[in-house]
Design a protein around this motif. Structure first.
Motif, PDB file in Angstrom:
ATOM      1  N   GLY A  59      11.148   0.758  59.549  1.00 26.71           N
ATOM      2  CA  GLY A  59      11.014   2.498  59.105  1.00 26.71           C
ATOM      3  C   GLY A  59       9.773   2.618  60.636  1.00 26.71           C
ATOM      4  N   HIS A  60       9.057   1.862  60.798  1.00 24.94           N
ATOM      5  CA  HIS A  60       7.328   1.357  61.320  1.00 24.94           C
ATOM      6  C   HIS A  60       7.608   1.020  62.519  1.00 24.94           C
ATOM      7  CE1 HIS A  60       5.566   4.514  58.677  1.00 24.94           C
ATOM      8  NE2 HIS A  60       6.423   4.931  57.957  1.00 24.94           N
ATOM      9  N   LEU A  61       7.234   1.415  63.467  1.00 22.71           N
ATOM     10  CA  LEU A  61       6.937   0.349  64.756  1.00 22.71           C
ATOM     11  C   LEU A  61       5.790   0.013  64.910  1.00 22.71           C
ATOM     12  CD1 LEU A  61       8.553   3.622  66.845  1.00 22.71           C
ATOM     13  CD2 LEU A  61       9.842   1.630  66.305  1.00 22.71           C
ATOM     14  N   GLN A  62       5.809  -1.074  65.359  1.00 20.38           N
ATOM     15  CA  GLN A  62       4.201  -1.775  65.436  1.00 20.38           C
ATOM     16  C   GLN A  62       4.238  -1.557  67.059  1.00 20.38           C
ATOM     17  OE1 GLN A  62       6.025  -6.188  66.105  1.00 20.38           O
ATOM     18  NE2 GLN A  62       5.860  -6.022  63.454  1.00 20.38           N
ATOM     19  N   MET A  63       2.791  -1.749  67.915  1.00 25.13           N
ATOM     20  CA  MET A  63       2.228  -0.818  69.110  1.00 25.13           C
ATOM     21  C   MET A  63       3.461  -1.853  70.011  1.00 25.13           C
ATOM     22  SD  MET A  63       0.409   0.963  70.042  1.00 25.13           S
ATOM     23  CE  MET A  63      -1.148   1.538  68.105  1.00 25.13           C
ATOM     24  N   LYS A  64       4.146  -2.766  70.665  1.00 25.28           N
ATOM     25  CA  LYS A  64       3.961  -3.453  71.236  1.00 25.28           C
ATOM     26  C   LYS A  64       6.072  -2.630  71.229  1.00 25.28           C
ATOM     27  CE  LYS A  64       7.087  -6.697  74.002  1.00 25.28           C
ATOM     28  NZ  LYS A  64       7.328  -6.139  74.402  1.00 25.28           N
ATOM     29  N   GLN A  65       6.198  -1.810  70.228  1.00 25.88           N
ATOM     30  CA  GLN A  65       7.487  -1.528  70.410  1.00 25.88           C
ATOM     31  C   GLN A  65       7.002   0.208  70.808  1.00 25.88           C
ATOM     32  OE1 GLN A  65       8.157  -2.556  65.823  1.00 25.88           O
ATOM     33  NE2 GLN A  65       9.983  -3.065  66.258  1.00 25.88           N
ATOM     34  N   VAL A  66       6.006   0.985  69.887  1.00 26.72           N
ATOM     35  CA  VAL A  66       5.930   2.087  70.360  1.00 26.72           C
ATOM     36  C   VAL A  66       5.359   1.884  71.784  1.00 26.72           C
ATOM     37  CG1 VAL A  66       3.448   3.724  70.196  1.00 26.72           C
ATOM     38  CG2 VAL A  66       5.049   2.572  68.508  1.00 26.72           C
ATOM     39  N   ALA A  67       5.165   0.892  72.476  1.00 27.29           N
ATOM     40  CA  ALA A  67       4.571   0.844  74.505  1.00 27.29           C
ATOM     41  C   ALA A  67       5.992   1.249  74.379  1.00 27.29           C
ATOM     42  CB  ALA A  67       4.017  -0.197  74.422  1.00 27.29           C
ATOM     43  N   ASP A  68       6.989  -0.122  73.936  1.00 22.93           N
ATOM     44  CA  ASP A  68       8.265  -0.140  74.901  1.00 22.93           C
ATOM     45  C   ASP A  68       9.182   1.111  74.875  1.00 22.93           C
ATOM     46  OD1 ASP A  68       7.650  -2.356  75.018  1.00 22.93           O
ATOM     47  OD2 ASP A  68       9.289  -3.636  73.786  1.00 22.93           O
ATOM     48  N   ALA A  69       8.963   2.099  73.902  1.00 24.37           N
ATOM     49  CA  ALA A  69       9.995   3.382  73.651  1.00 24.37           C
ATOM     50  C   ALA A  69       8.919   4.581  74.804  1.00 24.37           C
ATOM     51  CB  ALA A  69       9.603   3.501  72.248  1.00 24.37           C
ATOM     52  N   SER A  75      -1.833  -1.697  75.984  1.00 24.59           N
ATOM     53  CA  SER A  75      -3.246  -0.828  76.575  1.00 24.59           C
ATOM     54  C   SER A  75      -3.613  -0.075  76.586  1.00 24.59           C
ATOM     55  CB  SER A  75      -4.262  -1.342  77.050  1.00 24.59           C
ATOM     56  OG  SER A  75      -3.582  -1.573  78.599  1.00 24.59           O
ATOM     57  N   ALA A  76      -2.250   1.366  77.398  1.00 19.20           N
ATOM     58  CA  ALA A  76      -1.857   2.257  77.673  1.00 19.20           C
ATOM     59  C   ALA A  76      -1.784   3.210  76.578  1.00 19.20           C
ATOM     60  CB  ALA A  76      -1.267   2.714  78.885  1.00 19.20           C
ATOM     61  N   THR A  77      -0.604   2.972  75.283  1.00 22.54           N
ATOM     62  CA  THR A  77      -0.370   3.004  74.718  1.00 22.54           C
ATOM     63  C   THR A  77      -1.608   3.260  73.703  1.00 22.54           C
ATOM     64  OG1 THR A  77       1.617   2.491  75.301  1.00 22.54           O
ATOM     65  CG2 THR A  77       1.220   2.980  72.402  1.00 22.54           C
ATOM     66  N   THR A  78      -2.475   2.332  73.226  1.00 21.64           N
ATOM     67  CA  THR A  78      -3.834   2.610  72.815  1.00 21.64           C
ATOM     68  C   THR A  78      -4.280   3.854  72.887  1.00 21.64           C
ATOM     69  OG1 THR A  78      -3.539   0.488  71.992  1.00 21.64           O
ATOM     70  CG2 THR A  78      -5.218   1.136  71.534  1.00 21.64           C
ATOM     71  N   ARG A  79      -4.454   4.317  73.827  1.00 26.67           N
ATOM     72  CA  ARG A  79      -5.482   4.611  74.776  1.00 26.67           C
ATOM     73  C   ARG A  79      -5.097   5.732  73.806  1.00 26.67           C
ATOM     74  NH1 ARG A  79      -6.364   1.228  78.943  1.00 26.67           N
ATOM     75  NH2 ARG A  79      -4.641   2.972  79.937  1.00 26.67           N
ATOM     76  N   LEU A  80      -3.158   6.159  74.061  1.00 26.11           N
ATOM     77  CA  LEU A  80      -3.155   7.243  74.064  1.00 26.11           C
ATOM     78  C   LEU A  80      -3.359   7.548  72.211  1.00 26.11           C
ATOM     79  CD1 LEU A  80      -1.289   9.631  75.769  1.00 26.11           C
ATOM     80  CD2 LEU A  80       0.429   8.646  75.280  1.00 26.11           C
ATOM     81  N   VAL A  81      -2.840   6.451  72.340  1.00 25.58           N
ATOM     82  CA  VAL A  81      -3.439   6.975  70.475  1.00 25.58           C
ATOM     83  C   VAL A  81      -4.175   7.570  69.524  1.00 25.58           C
ATOM     84  CG1 VAL A  81      -2.889   5.224  68.264  1.00 25.58           C
ATOM     85  CG2 VAL A  81      -1.040   5.593  69.870  1.00 25.58           C
ATOM     86  N   THR A  82      -5.453   6.386  70.436  1.00 29.37           N
ATOM     87  CA  THR A  82      -6.567   7.172  70.014  1.00 29.37           C
ATOM     88  C   THR A  82      -6.945   8.510  70.550  1.00 29.37           C
ATOM     89  OG1 THR A  82      -7.337   4.724  70.210  1.00 29.37           O
ATOM     90  CG2 THR A  82      -9.177   6.784  70.619  1.00 29.37           C
ATOM     91  N   ARG A  83      -6.766   8.915  71.628  1.00 31.95           N
ATOM     92  CA  ARG A  83      -6.630  10.633  72.375  1.00 31.95           C
ATOM     93  C   ARG A  83      -6.131  11.245  70.623  1.00 31.95           C
ATOM     94  NH1 ARG A  83      -5.267   9.164  77.505  1.00 31.95           N
ATOM     95  NH2 ARG A  83      -3.010  10.508  76.971  1.00 31.95           N
TER      96      ARG A  83
END
Length: 152
Positions: A59-69, A75-83
């Motif tokens: 039920g929980h997504l890993q960062m790569k899965q989130v980035a794909d989604a 790296s852009a997804t990580t920056r977006l999450v941080t923001r």
């Protein structure tokens, strides 16, 4: 196929039309979300994807899965999450079964913002599709989008 091959030309024209439709829709939604909720399309998309997580198996997504989604690099997804984390809309925590993994959840404030922004997103999408349907090159693509029944 050569560069002047009609099949290649048609394929390129189809791609250009699809790209134009995507760009028009994204720009229209971006303006609406920014104006009413101080939220970008990418931020909305990320909140939406993460809000669908659950506590069950897988039920929980890993960062790569989130980035794909959300169609961004990791790296852009990580920056977006941080923001969004800095704005209090997301929170990160260690995966309980794998200390190397980090999960991200939407906070109550993030869920409220997403709920407030969803009607804006949906209305802007409808407006953008209706506008694009008036363009003869884009109308067939709009019909295809409208015919899709993709499960949530």
């Amino acid at each position: 196929m050569t560069a002047t091959d009609p099949a290649l030309t048609a394929l390129a024209q189809g791609w250009c039309a699809l790209s134009a439709l995507h760009g028009r829709i994204e720009a229209h939604i971006e303006r609406a979300l920014q104006a009413k909720h101080d939220l970008s399309v990418r931020e909305y998309s990320l909140l939406d994807v993460l809000s669908r997580q659950h506590d069950g198996e897988g039920g929980h997504l890993q960062m790569k899965q989130v980035a794909d989604a959300v169609v961004l690099s990791q790296s852009a997804t990580t920056r977006l999450v941080t923001r969004l984390e800095d704005r209090g809309l997301l929170e990160r925590y260690l995966c309980p079964t794998d200390r190397r993994g980090i999960y991200t959840n939407v906070t109550p404030a993030g869920l409220r913002l997403l709920e407030e922004a969803r009607p804006t997103n949906d209305a802007a999408l409808r407006e953008a599709l209706d506008d694009a349907a008036q363009n003869p090159e884009l109308a067939p693509l709009v019909r295809v989008v409208e015919s899709l029944n993709v499960p949530a």
